[in-house]
Design an enzyme around this catalytic site. Structure first.
Site, mmCIF file in Angstrom:
data_model
loop_
_atom_site.group_PDB
_atom_site.id
_atom_site.type_symbol
_atom_site.label_atom_id
_atom_site.label_comp_id
_atom_site.label_asym_id
_atom_site.label_seq_id
_atom_site.Cartn_x
_atom_site.Cartn_y
_atom_site.Cartn_z
ATOM 1 N N CYS A 78 32.774 41.618 43.663
ATOM 2 C CA CYS A 78 33.565 40.424 43.384
ATOM 3 C C CYS A 78 34.071 39.775 44.684
ATOM 4 O O CYS A 78 33.273 39.217 45.421
ATOM 5 C CB CYS A 78 34.677 40.787 42.405
ATOM 6 S SG CYS A 78 35.267 39.381 41.490
ATOM 7 N N ARG A 106 32.843 30.511 44.260
ATOM 8 C CA ARG A 106 34.040 31.276 43.862
ATOM 9 C C ARG A 106 34.561 30.821 42.509
ATOM 10 O O ARG A 106 34.548 29.627 42.198
ATOM 11 C CB ARG A 106 35.171 31.074 44.890
ATOM 12 C CG ARG A 106 34.998 31.869 46.144
ATOM 13 C CD ARG A 106 36.156 31.625 47.080
ATOM 14 N NE ARG A 106 37.400 32.207 46.598
ATOM 15 C CZ ARG A 106 38.603 31.879 47.051
ATOM 16 N NH1 ARG A 106 38.738 30.956 47.985
ATOM 17 N NH2 ARG A 106 39.667 32.474 46.576
ATOM 18 N N ARG A 135 37.445 36.448 37.030
ATOM 19 C CA ARG A 135 37.442 35.332 37.995
ATOM 20 C C ARG A 135 36.308 35.519 39.002
ATOM 21 O O ARG A 135 36.496 35.423 40.215
ATOM 22 C CB ARG A 135 38.785 35.226 38.724
ATOM 23 C CG ARG A 135 39.899 34.692 37.841
ATOM 24 C CD ARG A 135 41.235 34.773 38.537
ATOM 25 N NE ARG A 135 41.222 33.980 39.746
ATOM 26 C CZ ARG A 135 41.661 34.398 40.932
ATOM 27 N NH1 ARG A 135 42.146 35.574 41.096
ATOM 28 N NH2 ARG A 135 41.631 33.583 41.965
ATOM 29 N N HIS A 170 32.805 44.203 38.247
ATOM 30 C CA HIS A 170 33.644 45.314 38.735
ATOM 31 C C HIS A 170 33.272 46.640 38.081
ATOM 32 O O HIS A 170 33.907 47.031 37.092
ATOM 33 C CB HIS A 170 35.108 45.047 38.353
ATOM 34 C CG HIS A 170 35.746 43.927 39.087
ATOM 35 N ND1 HIS A 170 36.430 44.112 40.272
ATOM 36 C CD2 HIS A 170 35.823 42.617 38.801
ATOM 37 C CE1 HIS A 170 36.898 42.948 40.685
ATOM 38 N NE2 HIS A 170 36.552 42.025 39.810
ATOM 39 N N GLU A 172 34.029 49.498 39.033
ATOM 40 C CA GLU A 172 35.144 50.453 39.236
ATOM 41 C C GLU A 172 36.161 50.380 38.096
ATOM 42 O O GLU A 172 37.024 51.248 37.983
ATOM 43 C CB GLU A 172 35.817 50.209 40.597
ATOM 44 C CG GLU A 172 36.706 48.981 40.712
ATOM 45 C CD GLU A 172 35.935 47.667 40.849
ATOM 46 O OE1 GLU A 172 34.706 47.656 40.704
ATOM 47 O OE2 GLU A 172 36.603 46.636 41.088
#
Ligand code: GLN
Length: 195
Positions: A78, A106, A135, A170, A172
């Site tokens: 990200c 972005r 995002r 993500h 994680e």
């Protein structure tokens, strides 16, 4: 063989937990001295502007560029991917390490409330990987030397260029550690499979 997680800002703790679950030796990288101890680095999600600013202030940015040119594996998630990108389409003046031949936009998937989850088929690691987008930046262009490891619709979301790996999402934040395992194989670190 230590794998570092850049610990300047963002969700670095979740990456440390993921690596610990795999029994990989890991430290947080907050200084150039820390960076010198690691054989691979994860750049977490967070705010790419803040992480970039702190990386320059600490001297980590210059040391990181040197290490990457010597072949050190780096994985950016990200905001981490934005920092690896050579070009940021909607913020062309924003600082990045400019290491990976991709153009990103972005916040292209919308605001925090528009965060979403999808199941991806990722041939390099298997199918049904639950990917969480928050995002997230969108990859709008990739150089020829960039390998697309996964797509969401027509858009690449996990890409690799030699020793560099980047994802819009993500891993994680979920329980599935297959992408962390893939990165540990890039680094050449031993780990224990947890499933
Ligand atoms: N929107 C953030 C940025 O542009 C990235 C969001 C994230 O890392 N979850 O830096």
């Amino acid at each position: 063989m230590i794998v570092g997680v850049l610990g300047l800002q963002g969700d670095f703790r979740e990456h440390v937990w993921a690596l610990q679950k795999l029994h990989a030796e890991t430290i947080l990288v907050k200084t150039v001295e820390d960076l010198k101890r690691v054989k691979g680095l994860i750049i977490p999600g967070g705010e790419s502007t803040t992480i970039g600013r702190l990386a320059r202030l600490t001297g980590i940015a210059d040391e990181l560029k040197k290490r990457v040119s010597e072949g050190m594996p780096v994985y950016g998630t990200c905001a981490g991917m934005i920092l690896l990108a050579k070009r940021i389409a909607n913020y062309p003046q924003q600082y990045s390490f400019q290491m990976m031949d991709i153009t990103v936009e972005r916040n292209a998937y919308g605001r925090q409330v528009e965060s979403f989850e999808v199941e991806l088929n990722i041939p390099a690691i298997g199918d049904k990987f639950k990917a969480i987008f928050i995002r997230a930046p969108k990859i709008v262009d990739c150089g020829e030397n960039v390998e697309v490891l996964a797509k969401h619709g027509d858009t690449p979301v996990l890409v690799r260029q030699e020793n560099l790996l980047a994802s819009s999402f993500h891993p994680e934040l979920g329980d599935d550690l297959r992408i962390h395992e893939y990165f540990l194989r890039m680094v050449g670190v031993k780990y224990a499979r947890v499933y």
